[in-house]
Scaffold this motif. Sequence first.
Motif, PDB file in Angstrom:
ATOM      1  N   ILE A  51      36.061  35.638  54.548  1.00 58.04           N
ATOM      2  CA  ILE A  51      34.955  36.305  53.883  1.00 58.04           C
ATOM      3  C   ILE A  51      34.815  37.655  54.574  1.00 58.04           C
ATOM      4  CG2 ILE A  51      32.571  36.033  53.085  1.00 58.04           C
ATOM      5  CD1 ILE A  51      34.336  33.520  52.593  1.00 58.04           C
ATOM      6  N   LEU A  52      34.946  38.745  53.798  1.00 56.33           N
ATOM      7  CA  LEU A  52      34.931  40.087  54.374  1.00 56.33           C
ATOM      8  C   LEU A  52      33.707  40.847  53.900  1.00 56.33           C
ATOM      9  CD1 LEU A  52      38.518  41.234  53.381  1.00 56.33           C
ATOM     10  CD2 LEU A  52      37.750  40.918  55.724  1.00 56.33           C
ATOM     11  N   ASP A  53      33.087  41.588  54.795  1.00 57.87           N
ATOM     12  CA  ASP A  53      32.077  42.550  54.361  1.00 57.87           C
ATOM     13  C   ASP A  53      32.817  43.823  53.962  1.00 57.87           C
ATOM     14  OD1 ASP A  53      30.143  44.490  54.041  1.00 57.87           O
ATOM     15  OD2 ASP A  53      28.880  43.719  55.675  1.00 57.87           O
ATOM     16  N   THR A  54      32.973  44.024  52.667  1.00 63.58           N
ATOM     17  CA  THR A  54      33.813  45.135  52.177  1.00 63.58           C
ATOM     18  C   THR A  54      33.171  46.493  52.422  1.00 63.58           C
ATOM     19  OG1 THR A  54      32.878  44.619  50.018  1.00 63.58           O
ATOM     20  CG2 THR A  54      35.123  43.871  50.452  1.00 63.58           C
ATOM     21  N   ASP A  55      31.901  46.521  52.811  1.00 62.98           N
ATOM     22  CA  ASP A  55      31.280  47.805  53.134  1.00 62.98           C
ATOM     23  C   ASP A  55      31.790  48.346  54.462  1.00 62.98           C
ATOM     24  OD1 ASP A  55      29.646  47.787  50.883  1.00 62.98           O
ATOM     25  OD2 ASP A  55      28.157  46.523  51.887  1.00 62.98           O
TER      26      ASP A  55
ATOM     27  N   ILE B 228      32.803  40.751  50.021  1.00 63.34           N
ATOM     28  CA  ILE B 228      31.354  40.692  49.813  1.00 63.34           C
ATOM     29  C   ILE B 228      30.729  41.997  50.320  1.00 63.34           C
ATOM     30  CG2 ILE B 228      29.225  39.403  50.317  1.00 63.34           C
ATOM     31  CD1 ILE B 228      31.335  37.715  48.823  1.00 63.34           C
ATOM     32  N   PRO B 229      30.061  42.749  49.476  1.00 60.48           N
ATOM     33  CA  PRO B 229      29.400  43.979  49.934  1.00 60.48           C
ATOM     34  C   PRO B 229      28.072  43.649  50.619  1.00 60.48           C
ATOM     35  CG  PRO B 229      29.056  43.714  47.583  1.00 60.48           C
ATOM     36  CD  PRO B 229      29.872  42.538  48.018  1.00 60.48           C
TER      37      PRO B 229
ATOM     38  N   ILE C 221      26.725  34.323  55.310  1.00 68.08           N
ATOM     39  CA  ILE C 221      26.695  32.860  55.443  1.00 68.08           C
ATOM     40  C   ILE C 221      26.627  32.214  54.059  1.00 68.08           C
ATOM     41  CG2 ILE C 221      25.334  30.880  56.255  1.00 68.08           C
ATOM     42  CD1 ILE C 221      24.488  32.539  58.660  1.00 68.08           C
ATOM     43  N   GLY C 222      25.786  32.811  53.197  1.00 70.11           N
ATOM     44  CA  GLY C 222      25.688  32.300  51.821  1.00 70.11           C
ATOM     45  C   GLY C 222      27.044  32.342  51.136  1.00 70.11           C
ATOM     46  N   SER C 223      27.753  33.462  51.295  1.00 66.04           N
ATOM     47  CA  SER C 223      29.076  33.592  50.686  1.00 66.04           C
ATOM     48  C   SER C 223      30.052  32.581  51.287  1.00 66.04           C
ATOM     49  CB  SER C 223      29.605  35.014  50.904  1.00 66.04           C
ATOM     50  OG  SER C 223      28.743  35.946  50.301  1.00 66.04           O
ATOM     51  N   LEU C 224      29.958  32.405  52.606  1.00 70.33           N
ATOM     52  CA  LEU C 224      30.815  31.419  53.280  1.00 70.33           C
ATOM     53  C   LEU C 224      30.615  30.024  52.672  1.00 70.33           C
ATOM     54  CD1 LEU C 224      32.466  30.225  55.765  1.00 70.33           C
ATOM     55  CD2 LEU C 224      30.264  30.083  56.935  1.00 70.33           C
ATOM     56  N   VAL C 225      29.359  29.642  52.532  1.00 64.60           N
ATOM     57  CA  VAL C 225      29.075  28.301  52.006  1.00 64.60           C
ATOM     58  C   VAL C 225      29.472  28.221  50.536  1.00 64.60           C
ATOM     59  CG1 VAL C 225      27.247  26.608  51.558  1.00 64.60           C
ATOM     60  CG2 VAL C 225      27.256  27.902  53.703  1.00 64.60           C
TER      61      VAL C 225
ATOM     62  N   ASN D 119      15.070  35.452  54.010  1.00 61.52           N
ATOM     63  CA  ASN D 119      16.404  35.002  54.415  1.00 61.52           C
ATOM     64  C   ASN D 119      16.992  33.987  53.435  1.00 61.52           C
ATOM     65  OD1 ASN D 119      17.421  36.185  57.096  1.00 61.52           O
ATOM     66  ND2 ASN D 119      15.256  35.788  57.513  1.00 61.52           N
ATOM     67  N   LEU D 120      16.145  33.142  52.872  1.00 59.56           N
ATOM     68  CA  LEU D 120      16.655  32.171  51.903  1.00 59.56           C
ATOM     69  C   LEU D 120      17.115  32.864  50.616  1.00 59.56           C
ATOM     70  CD1 LEU D 120      14.209  29.197  52.482  1.00 59.56           C
ATOM     71  CD2 LEU D 120      16.665  29.263  52.961  1.00 59.56           C
ATOM     72  N   ARG D 121      16.409  33.945  50.263  1.00 55.90           N
ATOM     73  CA  ARG D 121      16.861  34.715  49.095  1.00 55.90           C
ATOM     74  C   ARG D 121      18.198  35.391  49.396  1.00 55.90           C
ATOM     75  NH1 ARG D 121      13.435  38.939  48.030  1.00 55.90           N
ATOM     76  NH2 ARG D 121      11.920  38.413  49.637  1.00 55.90           N
ATOM     77  N   ALA D 122      18.328  35.914  50.623  1.00 53.36           N
ATOM     78  CA  ALA D 122      19.597  36.544  51.014  1.00 53.36           C
ATOM     79  C   ALA D 122      20.734  35.519  51.009  1.00 53.36           C
ATOM     80  CB  ALA D 122      19.451  37.181  52.396  1.00 53.36           C
ATOM     81  N   LEU D 123      20.424  34.324  51.455  1.00 52.60           N
ATOM     82  CA  LEU D 123      21.422  33.251  51.476  1.00 52.60           C
ATOM     83  C   LEU D 123      21.904  32.949  50.052  1.00 52.60           C
ATOM     84  CD1 LEU D 123      22.646  31.013  53.501  1.00 52.60           C
ATOM     85  CD2 LEU D 123      20.945  29.503  52.488  1.00 52.60           C
ATOM     86  N   LYS D 124      20.931  32.833  49.142  1.00 52.43           N
ATOM     87  CA  LYS D 124      21.254  32.522  47.745  1.00 52.43           C
ATOM     88  C   LYS D 124      22.085  33.646  47.129  1.00 52.43           C
ATOM     89  CE  LYS D 124      18.883  30.597  43.708  1.00 52.43           C
ATOM     90  NZ  LYS D 124      18.565  31.649  42.709  1.00 52.43           N
ATOM     91  N   ARG D 125      21.710  34.880  47.443  1.00 53.62           N
ATOM     92  CA  ARG D 125      22.430  36.039  46.919  1.00 53.62           C
ATOM     93  C   ARG D 125      23.883  36.027  47.412  1.00 53.62           C
ATOM     94  NH1 ARG D 125      23.890  38.489  43.065  1.00 53.62           N
ATOM     95  NH2 ARG D 125      24.489  40.660  43.250  1.00 53.62           N
ATOM     96  N   GLY D 126      24.063  35.613  48.667  1.00 48.88           N
ATOM     97  CA  GLY D 126      25.412  35.524  49.220  1.00 48.88           C
ATOM     98  C   GLY D 126      26.263  34.518  48.452  1.00 48.88           C
ATOM     99  N   MET D 127      25.646  33.398  48.066  1.00 51.23           N
ATOM    100  CA  MET D 127      26.384  32.391  47.296  1.00 51.23           C
ATOM    101  C   MET D 127      26.785  32.950  45.940  1.00 51.23           C
ATOM    102  SD  MET D 127      24.266  28.914  48.151  1.00 51.23           S
ATOM    103  CE  MET D 127      23.929  28.427  49.813  1.00 51.23           C
ATOM    104  N   GLU D 128      25.842  33.683  45.329  1.00 49.76           N
ATOM    105  CA  GLU D 128      26.144  34.288  44.025  1.00 49.76           C
ATOM    106  C   GLU D 128      27.283  35.297  44.148  1.00 49.76           C
ATOM    107  OE1 GLU D 128      21.435  34.079  42.664  1.00 49.76           O
ATOM    108  OE2 GLU D 128      22.433  36.018  42.923  1.00 49.76           O
ATOM    109  N   LEU D 129      27.229  36.113  45.178  1.00 52.17           N
ATOM    110  CA  LEU D 129      28.263  37.144  45.370  1.00 52.17           C
ATOM    111  C   LEU D 129      29.637  36.506  45.543  1.00 52.17           C
ATOM    112  CD1 LEU D 129      26.397  39.679  47.689  1.00 52.17           C
ATOM    113  CD2 LEU D 129      27.181  40.096  45.345  1.00 52.17           C
ATOM    114  N   ALA D 130      29.669  35.358  46.215  1.00 53.59           N
ATOM    115  CA  ALA D 130      30.951  34.671  46.400  1.00 53.59           C
ATOM    116  C   ALA D 130      31.491  34.199  45.054  1.00 53.59           C
ATOM    117  CB  ALA D 130      30.781  33.489  47.357  1.00 53.59           C
ATOM    118  N   ALA D 131      30.583  33.693  44.207  1.00 51.80           N
ATOM    119  CA  ALA D 131      31.011  33.219  42.892  1.00 51.80           C
ATOM    120  C   ALA D 131      31.512  34.382  42.046  1.00 51.80           C
ATOM    121  CB  ALA D 131      29.852  32.503  42.203  1.00 51.80           C
ATOM    122  N   GLU D 132      30.808  35.521  42.164  1.00 51.82           N
ATOM    123  CA  GLU D 132      31.208  36.701  41.392  1.00 51.82           C
ATOM    124  C   GLU D 132      32.536  37.256  41.887  1.00 51.82           C
ATOM    125  OE1 GLU D 132      28.021  39.537  41.733  1.00 51.82           O
ATOM    126  OE2 GLU D 132      26.556  38.066  40.991  1.00 51.82           O
TER     127      GLU D 132
END
Lengths: 180, 367, 262
Positions: free
Chosen positions: A93-97, A110-111, A131-135, A162-175
Amino acid sequence: MRHEIRFSGFGGQGIILSAVIVGRAAALYDRKYAVQTQVYGPEARGGASMSAVIIDDEPILYPKVRHPDIFVIMSQEGFLRYGADAPENATMILDTDIVQGRPACRWYGIPATSEAKSAFGRVIVANIIMIGSLVGATGVVGTEAIEKAVRESVPRGTEDLNLRALKRGMELAAEAGRSP
Amino acid sequence: MSKISFIQGNIACAEGALAAGCRFFGGYPITPSTEIAEHMAMKLPKVKGTFIQMEDEIGSIAAVIGAAWTGVRAMTATSGPGLSLMMENIGYAVMTETPLVIVDIQRGGPSTGQPTMASQGDMFQCRFGSHGDYSIIALSPATVQEMYEMTAEAFNLADRFRVPVFLMADEIIGHMREKMTLPDTVPVMPVRERTERSTLPFKAEKDGVPGFTPFGKGHHVHVTGLTHDERGYPSTTNPDVHERLVTRLVAKVESTRREIASYDVTNPEAETVFVSYGAPTRAVWQALHDLKDDTVGHFRLKMVWPFPDWVEELFPQAQAYIVPEMNLGLISRELERHVTIPVISVPRLGGALHEPEELIRAVEGAK
Amino acid sequence: MNFMDWYRADRLPTIFCVGCGNGTVINCALTAVSEVGWKREEVVFVSGIGCSSRAPGYIDADSLHTTHGRALAFATGIKLANPDLQLVVFTGDGDLAAIGGNHFIHACRRNVDMTVICMNNQIYGMTGGQGSPTTPRGALSTTTPYGAEEGTFDLTALSIAAGANFAARWTSYHVKELTNAIRAGLETPGFSFIEAAVQCPTGYGRRNRLREPEDMIEFFRTHSMLRQKYDRLLAEGKLVPPDTIVVGEFVRRDRPVLGGKK
């Protein structure tokens, strides 16, 4: 099933906390075994930071990473030092920024840093997005477990953020899907 | 109800101390032990205990000794450079038979060395670092669970023998987080305290240990680091008094070495035997797991000092011992004194843990 | 109780030389402790290493004779672990100001509730007369055979600068005043520092033309000057001889205390 996850970035991004949160999710809420370790130098901020967590169904004998299969990379230096030689069957999982390099293994771009700034106004939650993207990408710990672990690991009053950020990370991984 | 937890080794150490009734901590910040002081600073005031950050490690151990003489369970935590500074007063604690616990989260030395990297370079320092002949007890944890349990046990041993007890951990075990079970209570041995004033406060009981006479209870005890008689009075030129005292200080610990010894034996019929303590134990566990070979055994020391010198009885068929240590071979040297077969040292410097593959190769080399 | 009741009879005589001033100071201290009415069970006497530090070994109470320079750190641990105990520390100039200097300033800074009595004989007596941080410039000792070249510490001023609640200086000549100062120190919460200049005919006087004990006592008598007079002379721009021993109470204040009774 044993997973060895390596987190790297620079001091101040919450690299160590990321590994702690994932370890806590596995050990306390997924009823697995976990060991979290880190390599750190004298810098409290900046410098290269590396942290690892091993998750296993069996008690963990050797506490250090031997064959990492999951990488979470949040700096170019961290990529070069800890991620560039990732084996082909690993997941990254990479932070592309921040990270310019791309590994030979499958990876999710993941940006996280820009998303943390634009969507949450707080760059500090970039690691939680990761972490969200990882999961989301690996399912290495359960969704419910990681939510509980995040909730109890972040400063009081910032749980929802933080829970919203976690959820956003999961979405970004799916995208992002798995690349290439 | 015991509680599953995922905490750092250093925090487990502090929690184990608190559970054992430790109510005084004197210390000085030093990597990689500082989390213990920080945790005690946060927790001790909530249980009517005392935390003090002293001006240096010499003062820290001094304050701990002073506190111990009021009858509280007292401890300090440090790393190599701090332990070096404490040495004179550790000898004082031995000579005055002061029960206390010293935690050493070992890092790479000599000198300032590698503050954030693990080592086992202090294993002789804790045993022999102060001047004169003496004996102490040293435990060596390999898991976060043991950081908790052994710290608690250290207080019982300190009280029983009236001797400094060392928890010889390292940066890896101190800083890693691991799943562990926080028990509700830990076994706490009552202190053997004299109830009446004695004119001979340093007269030993049958086991070589005098009953404790804490300050403020009317014992009128004079405590000195000088060679003293059973009254506690200095007697510095009588050879017999000195010989009797120092012999007793050593014997009260060493004579019980078989009783208090703590170790794990795996595959007693083995031909090749790993001997380990502390963090490298984890590499040995993994190597044994990967090898699946009954001819390879493991002698895992939980208590390093006093050293269990009857190791040959435990592995009667052993042909060689392999000793991985995060130093250039300290305990392997001690082992060599007690066995007749080859001792193969597998030293490791720099702070990285031995790799299991390296240990498997060592087994192949020994065969 | 008077001061003699505090001695361990079976430990006498002391190891002190004939003519030593330490016995006088111990008597003053025990008189002061008797006057404030402390019981044996509630007081702990602590010391480091040196002639002065042998004092607790002669006192019939709990006592801790510790390592060189570290008495205040040990005493800090005792006091904080059990604030109900009263702490009296005996120390000397080498013990307190050289090897123990750091513990001294930090104990003052913390203002730990204890009374510290420093027998300043300007020399290392126990080891046979070596120079200390209070050996006057020019004075002879076995390690300053051509005269001491270093400056000296003013221990009382040091204690005040570092934060002590009470500070006084007297000499072994001023038995009454010294006793009263120690008593005031015992009664003042926080860190109380009493510096007592004492004669050491064996280690100091012998090499510095003060061979007989009475020579040094006479020196204390003729060279002491009350703090008030000293301040007045200075304010008037008058010269004060450099070997003047300024005596009196220097500070009594009410800064926050560490380790006071709970």
